[in-house]
Write a protein that holds these residues in place. Structure first.
Motif, PDB file in Angstrom:
ATOM      1  N   LEU A 262      39.457  46.424 -33.630  1.00  0.00           N
ATOM      2  CA  LEU A 262      40.397  47.529 -33.771  1.00  0.00           C
ATOM      3  C   LEU A 262      40.694  48.189 -32.435  1.00  0.00           C
ATOM      4  O   LEU A 262      41.837  48.564 -32.160  1.00  0.00           O
ATOM      5  CB  LEU A 262      39.835  48.557 -34.759  1.00  0.00           C
ATOM      6  CG  LEU A 262      39.687  48.098 -36.217  1.00  0.00           C
ATOM      7  CD1 LEU A 262      39.040  49.189 -37.060  1.00  0.00           C
ATOM      8  CD2 LEU A 262      41.042  47.727 -36.787  1.00  0.00           C
ATOM      9  N   GLY A 263      39.674  48.368 -31.609  1.00  0.00           N
ATOM     10  CA  GLY A 263      39.885  49.036 -30.330  1.00  0.00           C
ATOM     11  C   GLY A 263      40.853  48.285 -29.432  1.00  0.00           C
ATOM     12  O   GLY A 263      41.775  48.868 -28.853  1.00  0.00           O
ATOM     13  N   GLY A 300      37.341  54.792 -30.129  1.00  0.00           N
ATOM     14  CA  GLY A 300      37.428  56.248 -30.048  1.00  0.00           C
ATOM     15  C   GLY A 300      38.391  56.708 -28.967  1.00  0.00           C
ATOM     16  O   GLY A 300      39.170  57.652 -29.176  1.00  0.00           O
ATOM     17  N   GLU A 301      38.371  56.035 -27.815  1.00  0.00           N
ATOM     18  CA  GLU A 301      39.285  56.399 -26.726  1.00  0.00           C
ATOM     19  C   GLU A 301      40.742  56.162 -27.125  1.00  0.00           C
ATOM     20  O   GLU A 301      41.617  56.994 -26.846  1.00  0.00           O
ATOM     21  CB  GLU A 301      38.940  55.590 -25.481  1.00  0.00           C
ATOM     22  CG  GLU A 301      37.574  55.896 -24.901  1.00  0.00           C
ATOM     23  CD  GLU A 301      37.196  54.917 -23.800  1.00  0.00           C
ATOM     24  OE1 GLU A 301      38.015  53.992 -23.532  1.00  0.00           O
ATOM     25  OE2 GLU A 301      36.101  55.049 -23.217  1.00  0.00           O
ATOM     26  N   VAL A 328      29.981  55.987 -42.129  1.00  0.00           N
ATOM     27  CA  VAL A 328      28.924  55.655 -41.174  1.00  0.00           C
ATOM     28  C   VAL A 328      29.232  54.380 -40.396  1.00  0.00           C
ATOM     29  O   VAL A 328      28.502  54.061 -39.454  1.00  0.00           O
ATOM     30  CB  VAL A 328      27.570  55.505 -41.910  1.00  0.00           C
ATOM     31  CG1 VAL A 328      27.153  56.827 -42.530  1.00  0.00           C
ATOM     32  CG2 VAL A 328      27.656  54.422 -42.980  1.00  0.00           C
ATOM     33  N   GLN A 329      30.268  53.643 -40.777  1.00  0.00           N
ATOM     34  CA  GLN A 329      30.601  52.441 -40.015  1.00  0.00           C
ATOM     35  C   GLN A 329      30.952  52.832 -38.584  1.00  0.00           C
ATOM     36  O   GLN A 329      31.495  53.908 -38.325  1.00  0.00           O
ATOM     37  CB  GLN A 329      31.769  51.691 -40.659  1.00  0.00           C
ATOM     38  CG  GLN A 329      31.483  51.174 -42.057  1.00  0.00           C
ATOM     39  CD  GLN A 329      31.804  52.182 -43.125  1.00  0.00           C
ATOM     40  OE1 GLN A 329      32.078  53.336 -42.820  1.00  0.00           O
ATOM     41  NE2 GLN A 329      31.754  51.764 -44.368  1.00  0.00           N
ATOM     42  N   SER A 330      30.639  51.947 -37.654  1.00  0.00           N
ATOM     43  CA  SER A 330      30.797  52.285 -36.237  1.00  0.00           C
ATOM     44  C   SER A 330      32.236  52.645 -35.899  1.00  0.00           C
ATOM     45  O   SER A 330      32.500  53.602 -35.161  1.00  0.00           O
ATOM     46  CB  SER A 330      30.327  51.111 -35.367  1.00  0.00           C
ATOM     47  OG  SER A 330      31.085  49.937 -35.664  1.00  0.00           O
ATOM     48  N   GLY A 331      33.195  51.896 -36.474  1.00  0.00           N
ATOM     49  CA  GLY A 331      34.595  52.148 -36.156  1.00  0.00           C
ATOM     50  C   GLY A 331      35.081  53.475 -36.684  1.00  0.00           C
ATOM     51  O   GLY A 331      35.667  54.278 -35.951  1.00  0.00           O
ATOM     52  N   LEU A 336      36.928  59.111 -36.445  1.00  0.00           N
ATOM     53  CA  LEU A 336      37.095  60.263 -37.329  1.00  0.00           C
ATOM     54  C   LEU A 336      37.412  61.563 -36.598  1.00  0.00           C
ATOM     55  O   LEU A 336      38.223  62.364 -37.093  1.00  0.00           O
ATOM     56  CB  LEU A 336      35.847  60.420 -38.195  1.00  0.00           C
ATOM     57  CG  LEU A 336      36.039  61.180 -39.507  1.00  0.00           C
ATOM     58  CD1 LEU A 336      37.141  60.541 -40.333  1.00  0.00           C
ATOM     59  CD2 LEU A 336      34.731  61.224 -40.291  1.00  0.00           C
ATOM     60  N   PRO A 337      36.828  61.857 -35.431  1.00  0.00           N
ATOM     61  CA  PRO A 337      37.177  63.119 -34.763  1.00  0.00           C
ATOM     62  C   PRO A 337      38.647  63.227 -34.353  1.00  0.00           C
ATOM     63  O   PRO A 337      39.128  64.336 -34.109  1.00  0.00           O
ATOM     64  CB  PRO A 337      36.266  63.118 -33.519  1.00  0.00           C
ATOM     65  CG  PRO A 337      35.132  62.230 -33.879  1.00  0.00           C
ATOM     66  CD  PRO A 337      35.723  61.160 -34.739  1.00  0.00           C
ATOM     67  N   HIS A 338      39.352  62.114 -34.305  1.00  0.00           N
ATOM     68  CA  HIS A 338      40.747  62.120 -33.863  1.00  0.00           C
ATOM     69  C   HIS A 338      41.727  61.875 -35.011  1.00  0.00           C
ATOM     70  O   HIS A 338      42.903  61.600 -34.766  1.00  0.00           O
ATOM     71  CB  HIS A 338      40.937  61.048 -32.790  1.00  0.00           C
ATOM     72  CG  HIS A 338      39.883  61.061 -31.724  1.00  0.00           C
ATOM     73  ND1 HIS A 338      39.789  62.065 -30.793  1.00  0.00           N
ATOM     74  CD2 HIS A 338      38.848  60.193 -31.484  1.00  0.00           C
ATOM     75  CE1 HIS A 338      38.746  61.823 -29.988  1.00  0.00           C
ATOM     76  NE2 HIS A 338      38.172  60.694 -30.387  1.00  0.00           N
TER      77      HIS A 338
END
Length: 361
Positions: A262-263, A300-301, A328-331, A336-338
């Motif tokens: 995804l990143g 996240g970035e 809780v999945q890493s992705g 989530l904060p964004h």
């Protein structure tokens, strides 16, 4: 059993099919049904056709909605009339006066089955239920969110339109006239759909692509798939026929049911499309379960970049509807904060709620 919720739901489905039936027509339909026997499906058909349809173009849309709601089948009759009644077990057209309790039970069962199907998890449906779900998705009529445009239009309220006011005064010989006012025009806001087509999302991929096709036919929508690479499907999903559109999309996606990065794919989208204008002030909806094989910090970035460009960012997770679900999945934990809203997307009912959230955005 109170038939009112089912009748109102049917009127809503007719409106979603493109028939402009406002509250007055729905009220007339309910009043007409009150004078009839609800067990007579033929009478229900003609009551709705007379009261809910206002022009000839509404008739095929009404027939399609009637079939989808009461029989779970889509038919295209060559002659006017309720073909679902002629060809199904519910009631022959010639027996409109001969009611039976079995017809009422069939009507209740088909309507309740459709409502149950709306809340079923897409990954658990049988082949027949998936076929019915495709027809229900094709009936969706999503309304795009609106944004204020730069151009103005005349209006009774709003700021004074000095140019129009001065022109009117000049035409009146310099006499003071009524002040002209103006208001900003409204334009549809762009919607961007990013659909994860990795192996973990494959049970939902067909329904999500059909949902994207339904949106692309009525809204300014850009559609991309995310997997191990980025693929743009906007052109393929603009085709009118959903089967042709899905076949073209399947040919265009080389990494269907593959891995998930995804990143990296989100960075490719932002570098090539999003930063250049596609995502600017758009409503972005990302469909994914959040499983990431790449670096979650990169995801996240890129979600932070996307959040600064877009008007709203929704993350739709098919597993978010479960009561025991935790992100809780890493992705999803990195993204989530964004994200403005984390929504469920496992059923037609949750996709309908997504449409409401997008419209309010």
């Amino acid at each position: 059993m109170d038939p009112l919720p089912g009748l109102v739901g049917f009127a809503t489905a007719v409106r979603a099919a493109g028939v402009a039936c406002g509250p007055g027509r729905v009220r007339a339909y309910l009043d007409a049904v009150a004078e009839l026997d609800p067990a007579q499906v033929g009478q229900l058909y003609w009551a709705g056709r007379i009261t809910l349809c206002g022009e000839p173009d509404d008739l095929p849309r009404y027939d399609a909605a009637f079939h989808a709601w009461f029989t779970g089948a889509t038919a295209r009759p060559r002659t006017p009339g309720p073909p679902a009644i002629r060809r199904s077990r519910l009631s022959p057209l010639g027996d409109l006066g001969a009611g039976s309790s079995s017809q009422a039970r069939d009507l209740d069962r088909t309507a309740s089955d459709t409502e149950v199907l709306r809340h079923r998890d897409v990954s658990e449906l049988t082949a027949a239920e998936r076929a019915h779900l495709r027809e229900l998705i094709a009936l969706l009529r999503p309304d795009p969110p609106l944004r204020r445009a730069l151009r103005w239009r005349p209006d009774r309220r709003g700021p004074i339109d000095s140019n129009r006011t001065l022109r009117a005064m000049r035409a009146a010989g310099g006499e003071t006239v009524r002040l002209a006012r103006k208001r900003r025009r409204s334009r549809p806001r762009r919607i961007v759909l990013l659909i994860d087509v990795s192996g973990s999302m494959s049970p939902y991929a067909d329904a999500l692509l059909r949902f994207a096709h339904a949106m692309a036919r009525r809204s300014p929508v850009e559609v991309f798939t995310l997997g191990t690479r980025l693929t743009r499907l906007t052109r393929q999903l603009r085709q009118r026929d959903p089967e042709f559109a899905l076949a073209a999309a399947a040919r265009a996606v080389p990494d269907f049911a593959g891995g998930t990065r995804l990143g990296e794919t989100l960075r490719a989208f932002l570098d090539r499309w999003g930063q250049r204008g596609v995502a600017r002030q758009a409503v972005v909806v990302l469909f994914s379960d959040g499983w990431e094989r790449g670096d979650p910090r990169l995801l996240g970035e890129q979600m932070a970049r996307l959040g600064m460009l877009a008007h709203r960012v929704f993350w739709v997770n098919p597993h978010a509807g479960a009561e025991t679900y935790e992100p809780v999945q890493s992705g999803i934990a990195a993204a989530l904060p964004h994200v403005d809203r984390l929504l469920a997307g496992h059923s037609l009912a949750t996709l309908d709620r997504l449409l409401q959230e997008v419209r309010r955005a």
